[in-house]
Design a protein around this motif. Structure first.
Motif, PDB file in Angstrom:
ATOM      1  N   THR A   1      31.013 -19.052  10.562  1.00 37.68           N
ATOM      2  CA  THR A   1      32.431 -19.287  10.867  1.00 37.68           C
ATOM      3  C   THR A   1      33.096 -19.990   9.684  1.00 37.68           C
ATOM      4  O   THR A   1      34.188 -19.616   9.244  1.00 37.68           O
ATOM      5  CB  THR A   1      32.570 -20.132  12.157  1.00 37.68           C
TER       6      THR A   1
ATOM      7  N   ASP B   1      32.823  -9.629   8.308  1.00 38.44           N
ATOM      8  CA  ASP B   1      32.021 -10.504   9.159  1.00 38.44           C
ATOM      9  C   ASP B   1      30.711  -9.747   9.383  1.00 38.44           C
ATOM     10  O   ASP B   1      30.619  -8.857  10.227  1.00 38.44           O
ATOM     11  CB  ASP B   1      32.740 -10.774  10.485  1.00 38.44           C
TER      12      ASP B   1
ATOM     13  N   LYS C   1      20.069 -14.871  15.274  1.00 36.74           N
ATOM     14  CA  LYS C   1      20.311 -13.772  14.341  1.00 36.74           C
ATOM     15  C   LYS C   1      18.978 -13.237  13.800  1.00 36.74           C
ATOM     16  O   LYS C   1      17.957 -13.884  13.899  1.00 36.74           O
ATOM     17  CB  LYS C   1      21.190 -14.270  13.175  1.00 36.74           C
TER      18      LYS C   1
HETATM   19  C1  LIG Z   1      29.843 -11.201  14.752  1.00 34.51           C
HETATM   20  C2  LIG Z   1      29.688 -12.688  14.617  1.00 34.51           C
HETATM   21  N1  LIG Z   1      30.512 -13.358  13.792  1.00 34.51           N
HETATM   22  C3  LIG Z   1      30.398 -14.685  13.621  1.00 34.51           C
HETATM   23  C4  LIG Z   1      29.461 -15.425  14.299  1.00 34.51           C
HETATM   24  C5  LIG Z   1      29.432 -16.898  14.115  1.00 34.51           C
HETATM   25  O1  LIG Z   1      28.302 -17.335  13.411  1.00 34.51           O
HETATM   26  P1  LIG Z   1      27.994 -18.897  13.237  1.00 34.51           P
HETATM   27  O2  LIG Z   1      27.497 -19.393  14.557  1.00 34.51           O
HETATM   28  O3  LIG Z   1      26.943 -18.960  12.181  1.00 34.51           O
HETATM   29  O4  LIG Z   1      29.258 -19.555  12.832  1.00 34.51           O
HETATM   30  C6  LIG Z   1      28.579 -14.773  15.152  1.00 34.51           C
HETATM   31  C7  LIG Z   1      27.569 -15.549  15.877  1.00 34.51           C
HETATM   32  O5  LIG Z   1      27.182 -15.268  16.978  1.00 34.51           O
HETATM   33  C8  LIG Z   1      28.691 -13.371  15.334  1.00 34.51           C
HETATM   34  O6  LIG Z   1      27.878 -12.697  16.140  1.00 34.51           O
END
Ligand SMILES: Cc1ncc(COP(=O)(O)O)c(C=O)c1O
Length: 373
Positions: free
Chosen positions: A76, A172, A201
């Motif tokens: 994020t 993203d 992930k």
């Molecule tokens: C498509 C997508 N974008 C962004 C994120 C956010 O990732 P993070 O938790 O590392 O900020 C996620 C996490 O689930 C995601 O699946």
């Protein structure tokens, strides 16, 4: 999301509990190596922006075939810094899919931009290039492609639209490390791509972690400064520091774990693909589930997708009440952008079932497949 989900059972097989994510079992599989790495890192006395972070960044950049990989606190923040370093200004509109994880919309909002959700391609689950074209206004600054389920968006079509209208593409790629389109890795099509190493992930660490990748030297230098309060390469903050920064650093312990896990990432992908394929074969016929396309299926042209289904079915479970993005505050969108998102709304799921692409024991996978209702 609950750690376990209830299953409605139709047969008489005794119930067993299947965790949604079996992190404990996966840790135990290689705990000796993990403990050694943690000990080596901690006993070296380097915790923040030391050799382990640089080594992981080098390995990640090499794996993706990109000039720069910058370790960050999470995906994020990677997107937020990427947008700010790209010069997104208050009022700039960024088009993104109406069904995806909400983090991309949040990053756009906090960068001062306006998230403009558009529909998905029918039966595809990824942003529809025609819907992108229809949503372009004179305030549109860029397109955020979100590669959900480890599948890559139609980057060729998005690229031609972006070039035609002078827009930037951001990615993203949180769910798509290792996914490829025509030999090119997800995350390196646009000005930058962002990855998540959240434990669920495919490449997960033992906490939060993320990265931004780019071929743009200037943008890379800005994001490196931004992640560390505006500090330069010598890690000191100049009195006339020109970059507004924050703290969004990846720490050394996480970086060391990630560098190790990247060493056998191919095996991780193969394993998850095999499990996803089994679930796909078992649940595909349940049309109400509206599953994303199967791993390896080519929806546009042969070879269009050479990726893997990462969080595929887990994502369905999490989204069964409706799309995350459909719940994005409608009032925050300009009236002109309250577009029809019919295909995105189809991504509702009436059935809940437990899936785990992390299951170690095949007995649990057999159990899930047997107990489908
Ligand atoms: C498509 C997508 N974008 C962004 C994120 C956010 O990732 P993070 O938790 O590392 O900020 C996620 C996490 O689930 C995601 O699946």
């Amino acid at each position: 999301m609950a750690a376990t989900a209830p299953v409605r059972l139709l047969d008489r097989t005794p119930a067993i509990e299947v965790p949604f994510f079996d992190w404990k079992a996966l840790y135990e599989e290689r705990s000796e190596d993990y403990l050694r790495i943690i000990d080596e890192t901690a006993s070296s006395g380097g915790f923040i922006l030391q050799a382990a972070v640089e080594e992981f960044e080098r390995k990640l950049a090499g794996y993706l075939g990109v000039r720069h990989a910058i370790g960050l606190s999470d995906c994020t923040n990677a997107m937020l810094l990427g947008l700010r370093a790209s010069g997104v200004r208050p009022g700039d509109e960024i088009i993104l899919p109406a069904h995806a994880f909400i983090a991309a919309a949040q990053a756009i909002h906090f960068a001062g931009g306006i998230p403009v959700p558009v529909d998905l391609e029918e039966g595809d689950g990824l942003i529809d290039p025609d819907a992108v074209r229809a949503a372009i206004t004179r305030r549109t600054r860029g397109v955020m492609a979100v590669h959900v389920n480890g599948r890559v968006c139609a980057m060729d079509a998005l690229r031609s639209i972006a070039d035609e209208h002078g827009l930037e593409i951001y990615e993203d790629a949180a769910q798509a490390l290792g996914a490829k389109l025509d030999g090119q890795a997800a995350g390196v099509f646009g000005r930058w791509g962002a990855f998540s190493f959240y434990p669920s992930k495919t490449l997960g660490c033992f906490g939060d972690g993320g990265a931004l990748v780019t071929n743009d030297d200037e943008l890379a230098a800005t994001v490196r400064a931004m992640r560390n309060h505006g500090a330069g390469p010598d890690k000191s903050i100049a009195p006339d520091c020109a970059v507004w920064g924050t703290n969004a650093r990846l720490d050394n312990l996480q970086a060391a774990i990630l560098a190790y896990k990247l060493g056998w990432y191919g095996e991780t992908i193969r394993r998850r693909r095999a499990i996803a394929s089994r679930y796909d074969a078992a649940f595909r016929a349940i049309t109400a589930l509206n599953l994303p396309p199967a791993p390896k299926s080519a929806t546009r042209a042969p070879g269009w997708i050479s990726s893997f289904s990462t969080t595929c079915l887990g994502f369905c479970q999490a989204s069964r009440e409706g799309s995350f993005m459909c719940r994005y505050p409608h009032s925050a969108q300009p009236a002109s952008h309250r577009l029809t998102i019919n295909n995105a709304l189809k991504h509702r799921f009436d059935k809940a079932f437990i899936v785990s692409l992390f299951c170690k024991e095949s007995t649990k996978i057999d159990y899930i497949v047997r107990r489908r209702s």
